[in-house]
Design an enzyme around this catalytic site. Structure first.
Site, PDB file in Angstrom:
ATOM      1  N   LYS B  98       0.887  -1.168   0.000  1.00 17.76           N
ATOM      2  CA  LYS B  98       0.000   0.000   0.000  1.00 17.76           C
ATOM      3  C   LYS B  98       0.917   1.208   0.000  1.00 17.76           C
ATOM      4  CE  LYS B  98      -3.746  -1.396   3.116  1.00 17.76           C
ATOM      5  NZ  LYS B  98      -4.430  -0.982   4.348  1.00 17.76           N
ATOM      6  N   VAL B 100       2.245   4.617   1.672  1.00 18.26           N
ATOM      7  CA  VAL B 100       2.163   5.229   3.000  1.00 18.26           C
ATOM      8  C   VAL B 100       2.578   6.702   2.943  1.00 18.26           C
ATOM      9  CG1 VAL B 100       2.414   3.176   4.416  1.00 18.26           C
ATOM     10  CG2 VAL B 100       4.461   4.331   3.580  1.00 18.26           C
ATOM     11  N   GLY B 101       2.552   7.261   1.731  1.00 20.00           N
ATOM     12  CA  GLY B 101       3.038   8.630   1.545  1.00 20.00           C
ATOM     13  C   GLY B 101       2.318   9.667   2.368  1.00 20.00           C
ATOM     14  N   GLU B 102       1.019   9.620   2.406  1.00 21.29           N
ATOM     15  CA  GLU B 102       0.282  10.710   3.060  1.00 21.29           C
ATOM     16  C   GLU B 102      -0.508  10.258   4.278  1.00 21.29           C
ATOM     17  OE1 GLU B 102      -0.212  10.280  -0.405  1.00 21.29           O
ATOM     18  OE2 GLU B 102       1.279  11.782  -0.927  1.00 21.29           O
TER      19      GLU B 102
END
Ligand code: FES
Ligand code: FES
Lengths: 158, 148
Positions: B98, B100-102
């Site tokens: 998935k 997890v940037g934001e």
């Protein structure tokens, strides 16, 4: 003016206007683009260089202020033993994300590790508080500086 | 799941975040070090959004138009951030991944606002939770701030 200084361990003589901003002199005239300009108004620390070993904001300095001084930019970092240790620690500890703050951070960190042996994390936080980082949340950068100081102390022991 | 431990200065209304825990379901984790850094960075930005970053635009003019007026967190404003990953496997993502940037930015405002409510029974409903707003709420005898 003819500006004489020591730049990255080389004695140089540069033909420049005395009021040229140092960050422009470095980046545009000398091609040393490792130094970054973030805000241009002394708020972010991205443009940090070392002048006689002290962190200085190159966006707030003019060329004439460098006359007779010893200047270090991030380009020289890997050539010094402690600078290379700082750089290595940043790489190994995930202290870089976009990298825009990194040159300024590393130079500020270098000045810090030269001044303090094994500084506390709070001391490192204080030392780096003039350098903004938008990506990492600072934890990994502080880890890196901590590791660098440990590596340097170990190196000094016989 | 985000959890913040805070201190409120009753004299000035200043909120300080002392400790922070973020538990993230981010699917499969490829690089634990960079996973942690992403989360810590997101939490730091989220804490800025929660406590200080204020786009002030009276009459349509952006007043916070520099880093001197639009404050972002420095190394002294961000606490030690503990990050734990829930081991997982996202069926719809490549290799169970998935992004997890934001995601970590969403937690801090509610976590800090809930910590404030828990500490002094005041619900602040306008972000950022500045010292001025906190102090006004502390001086108000009502339990909760009126949410517009
Ligand atoms: S560019 Fe010099 S401090 Fe931001
Ligand atoms: S790594 Fe992006 S600003 Fe620090």
């Amino acid at each position: 003016m003819k500006l004489k200084c020591v730049l990255n361990a080389q004695a140089v003589e540069i033909d420049t206007a005395p009021d040229r901003r140092v960050v422009d002199l470095l980046r545009e005239d000398l091609g040393l683009v490792g130094t970054k300009e973030g805000c241009g108004t002394g708020e972010c620390g991205a443009c940090t260089i070392l002048v006689n070993g002290q962190p200085r904001l190159s966006c707030l300095m003019i060329a004439a202020q460098l006359e007779g001084q010893n200047v270090m930019t991030v380009e020289e970092l890997a050539d010094t033993e402690d600078g290379a240790a700082v750089q290595r620690a940043f790489v190994d500890n995930g202290a870089v994300q976009c990298g825009f703050c990194t040159p300024g951070m590393e130079l500020t960190a270098l000045a810090l590790v030269r001044e303090h042996t094994l500084p506390e994390r709070t001391c490192i936080r204080e030392g780096l508080s003039g350098n903004l980082c938008r990506c990492t949340g600072y934890s990994k950068i502080i880890d890196a500086v901590e590791r660098a100081t440990h590596a340097l102390v170990k190196d000094e022991k016989p | 799941m985000h959890l913040a431990r805070i201190e409120i200065d009753l004299l000035t209304g200043q909120i300080r975040v002392c400790d922070y825990l973020a538990v993230t379901d981010g699917g499969a984790v490829v690089n634990p070090c960079l996973f942690e850094q992403q989360i810590q960075g997101g939490v730091a930005q989220g804490l800025g959004y929660a406590l200080m970053e204020d786009v002030s635009r009276p009459l349509g003019l952006v007043r916070s138009n520099s880093l001197a007026t639009y404050l972002v967190p420095t190394s002294l404003d961000v606490p030690e951030i503990l990050s734990c990953a829930v081991p997982g496997h996202e069926a719809s993502g490549p290799f169970g991944l998935k992004g997890v940037g934001e995601i970590a930015m969403n937690g801090p405002l509610p976590a800090v606002a809930n910590a404030v409510a828990d500490a002094c029974q005041k619900r602040l409903c306008h972000a950022p939770l500045t010292a001025e707003r906190m102090l006004a709420a502390l001086e108000d005898s009502h339990e909760t701030e009126m949410c517009a």
